[in-house]
Scaffold this active site. Structure first.
Site, mmCIF file in Angstrom:
data_model
loop_
_atom_site.group_PDB
_atom_site.id
_atom_site.type_symbol
_atom_site.label_atom_id
_atom_site.label_comp_id
_atom_site.label_asym_id
_atom_site.label_seq_id
_atom_site.Cartn_x
_atom_site.Cartn_y
_atom_site.Cartn_z
ATOM 1 N N SER A 125 12.047 -43.530 11.865
ATOM 2 C CA SER A 125 12.019 -42.296 12.479
ATOM 3 C C SER A 125 13.400 -42.230 13.284
ATOM 4 C CB SER A 125 10.746 -42.004 13.629
ATOM 5 O OG SER A 125 10.809 -41.016 14.253
ATOM 6 N N TYR A 150 4.706 -45.359 20.063
ATOM 7 C CA TYR A 150 4.868 -45.024 18.528
ATOM 8 C C TYR A 150 6.315 -45.409 18.311
ATOM 9 C CZ TYR A 150 6.168 -42.151 14.756
ATOM 10 O OH TYR A 150 7.006 -41.860 13.888
ATOM 11 N N LYS A 154 8.285 -48.485 15.524
ATOM 12 C CA LYS A 154 9.071 -48.241 14.720
ATOM 13 C C LYS A 154 10.338 -49.203 15.065
ATOM 14 C CE LYS A 154 7.117 -45.024 12.211
ATOM 15 N NZ LYS A 154 6.667 -45.140 10.955
HETATM 16 N N1 UFG Z 1 7.452 -28.205 20.952
HETATM 17 C C1 UFG Z 1 6.831 -27.126 21.779
HETATM 18 N N2 UFG Z 1 5.613 -26.574 21.663
HETATM 19 C C2 UFG Z 1 4.792 -27.521 20.713
HETATM 20 C C3 UFG Z 1 5.076 -28.465 19.922
HETATM 21 C C4 UFG Z 1 6.466 -28.760 20.151
HETATM 22 O O1 UFG Z 1 7.712 -26.253 22.292
HETATM 23 O O2 UFG Z 1 3.420 -27.087 20.858
HETATM 24 C C5 UFG Z 1 8.661 -28.387 21.006
HETATM 25 C C6 UFG Z 1 9.166 -29.739 21.402
HETATM 26 O O3 UFG Z 1 9.013 -29.650 22.873
HETATM 27 C C7 UFG Z 1 10.533 -30.137 20.601
HETATM 28 C C8 UFG Z 1 10.310 -29.422 19.380
HETATM 29 O O4 UFG Z 1 9.245 -28.373 19.419
HETATM 30 O O5 UFG Z 1 11.365 -29.249 21.279
HETATM 31 C C9 UFG Z 1 9.714 -30.365 18.304
HETATM 32 O O6 UFG Z 1 8.549 -31.072 18.686
HETATM 33 P P1 UFG Z 1 7.814 -31.865 17.738
HETATM 34 O O7 UFG Z 1 6.531 -32.308 18.482
HETATM 35 O O8 UFG Z 1 7.446 -31.083 16.347
HETATM 36 O O9 UFG Z 1 8.455 -33.039 17.324
HETATM 37 P P2 UFG Z 1 9.442 -34.317 17.972
HETATM 38 O O10 UFG Z 1 10.893 -33.881 17.849
HETATM 39 O O11 UFG Z 1 9.100 -34.231 19.539
HETATM 40 O O12 UFG Z 1 8.932 -35.532 17.289
HETATM 41 C C10 UFG Z 1 9.046 -35.391 15.990
HETATM 42 C C11 UFG Z 1 7.832 -36.476 15.384
HETATM 43 C C12 UFG Z 1 7.857 -37.747 15.788
HETATM 44 C C13 UFG Z 1 9.357 -38.326 15.357
HETATM 45 C C14 UFG Z 1 10.603 -37.638 16.015
HETATM 46 C C15 UFG Z 1 11.794 -37.957 15.783
HETATM 47 O O13 UFG Z 1 6.610 -35.935 15.898
HETATM 48 O O14 UFG Z 1 6.934 -38.548 15.213
HETATM 49 O O15 UFG Z 1 10.319 -36.157 15.589
HETATM 50 O O16 UFG Z 1 12.758 -37.467 16.167
HETATM 51 F F1 UFG Z 1 9.409 -39.605 15.953
#
Ligand code: UFG
Length: 339
Positions: A125, A150, A154
């Site tokens: 990831s 998590y 990785k």
């Molecule tokens: N976000 C919101 N509201 C929500 C959910 C997310 O504003 O309800 C925002 C987050 O703050 C972030 C973006 O949307 O800016 C993406 O968030 P995600 O939770 O969809 O994804 P992440 O980038 O935090 O994490 C994902 C996976 C991880 C992985 C990572 C790799 O969940 O498992 O990408 O970069 F490790």
């Protein structure tokens, strides 16, 4: 020749199983259904028109793994997805995360070695880059400052795989660092089905758009990005699945250990995603701006040029297909696989 897919009933695993079967591979799937449902297996059969062997088994069960390799001596490689993946949960359950992901991977590699199977594609990831020093991120960027257990699992598994290769050059190892997988199969038969309320942006948006959740909380609009909301590299899960095919074919002929970013190279903000989803589907996505989520970085997107140059892989789908297919999946399966 056949491929063992651990976690093959999960979101990325199921799409990967479909692509491998469509490409003519025999697959053996194992999954413990901790975050997936048995009906996924029927859906994979429906999409591909093909059958496969399935084992309900846990990676921590060494005897079960041994049995899989003994009963299927034609397995010559493994695509390893199985593991726990919820960032927030990993903070409150570090023992379970390290045990399942790290110990589970060790048990898998040990069983592979004892059965002479030394080719593996590992599901890593972009989280291994932690808060990146610069974007777009290249594979040569610093690894090891993951912001949660998590992510650390990785990092650790990547390290273990490297040491395994150093100790025995017969291993062929391909490490794929995924950015943000979204979308679903075009059939609408398989897709992302998170347990409970989604943590990730795209499944949350799809549920708000269809009225299953009242409102999206946008975590912060004061980041140093074009509109203040977090920027990520969203990648269609079918593109991601195809990258595994390329990675396996490459590593079988090139040998060694290699690392690839799997993303599109395009960064979209949270509000870009909301707008795109509304435009593509015609549905309204209610949102409100709230505070930042701990551990989030401002901007994270890939330089995917190595995957194109070395693997001959490039993302084919864009944001329109990601939104369209996520919406089709959610509309056809309003309660996920329980629909
Ligand atoms: N976000 C919101 N509201 C929500 C959910 C997310 O504003 O309800 C925002 C987050 O703050 C972030 C973006 O949307 O800016 C993406 O968030 P995600 O939770 O969809 O994804 P992440 O980038 O935090 O994490 C994902 C996976 C991880 C992985 C990572 C790799 O969940 O498992 O990408 O970069 F490790």
């Amino acid at each position: 020749m056949s491929v063992l897919i651990t976690g093959g009933a999960g979101f990325i695993g199921s799409h990967t199983a479909v692509e491998f079967m469509n490409a003519g591979y025999d697959v053996v799937i194992m999954d413990n259904f901790s975050n997936s449902k048995p009906v996924v297996l029927d859906r994979i059969k429906e999409i591909t028109g093909k059958d496969f062997k399935f084992y309900k088994a846990d990676l921590l069960d060494a005897a079960a793994l041994d049995r899989i390799f003994e009963e299927n001596p034609e397995i010559d490689s493994c695509i390893h997805f199985a593991g726990l993946k919820a960032v927030g949960e990993s903070v409150s359950m570090p023992i379970e995360y390290y045990h399942n992901n790290v110990t589970g991977s060790l048990i898998l590699c040990d069983s592979m070695r004892r059965h002479g199977v030394k080719t593996i594609v590992f599901s890593s990831s972009a989280t291994v880059y932690g808060a990146p020093d610069e974007v777009p991120i290249k594979e040569s960027a610093r690894v090891g400052n993951a912001t949660n257990p998590y992510g650390e699992t990785k990092v650790m598994i990547e390290r273990i795989l490297k040491d395994i290769y150093v100790s025995d050059k017969e291993w062929n190892i391909s490490v794929l660092r995924y950015f943000n997988p979204v979308g679903a199969h075009a059939s609408g038969l398989i897709g992302e089905d998170p347990n409970g309320i989604p943590n990730n942006l795209m499944p949350y948006i799809t549920k708000v758009a269809l009225g299953k959740l009242p409102q999206l909380s946008v975590f912060g609009n004061d980041y140093d990005t074009h509109d203040g909301t977090g920027v990520r590299d969203y990648i269609h899960v079918v593109d991601l699945a195809k990258a595994h095919l390329k990675a396996l074919e490459y590593i079988k002929s090139a040998h060694g250990i290699d690392y690839f970013n799997i993303g599109t190279g395009n960064g979209y903000s949270v509000l870009d995603m909301v707008k795109a989803y509304e435009q593509v589907t015609g549905l309204k996505v209610n949102y409100k701006i709230v505070g930042r989520r701990p551990g989030d970085v401002a901007s994270c997107y890939a330089d995917p040029s190595k995957a194109e140059r070395v693997l001959g892989w490039k993302a084919e789908y864009g944001i329109v297909e990601m939104c369209r297919d996520a919406n089709r999946w959610q509309t056809k399966n309003p309660n996920g696989y329980d629909s």
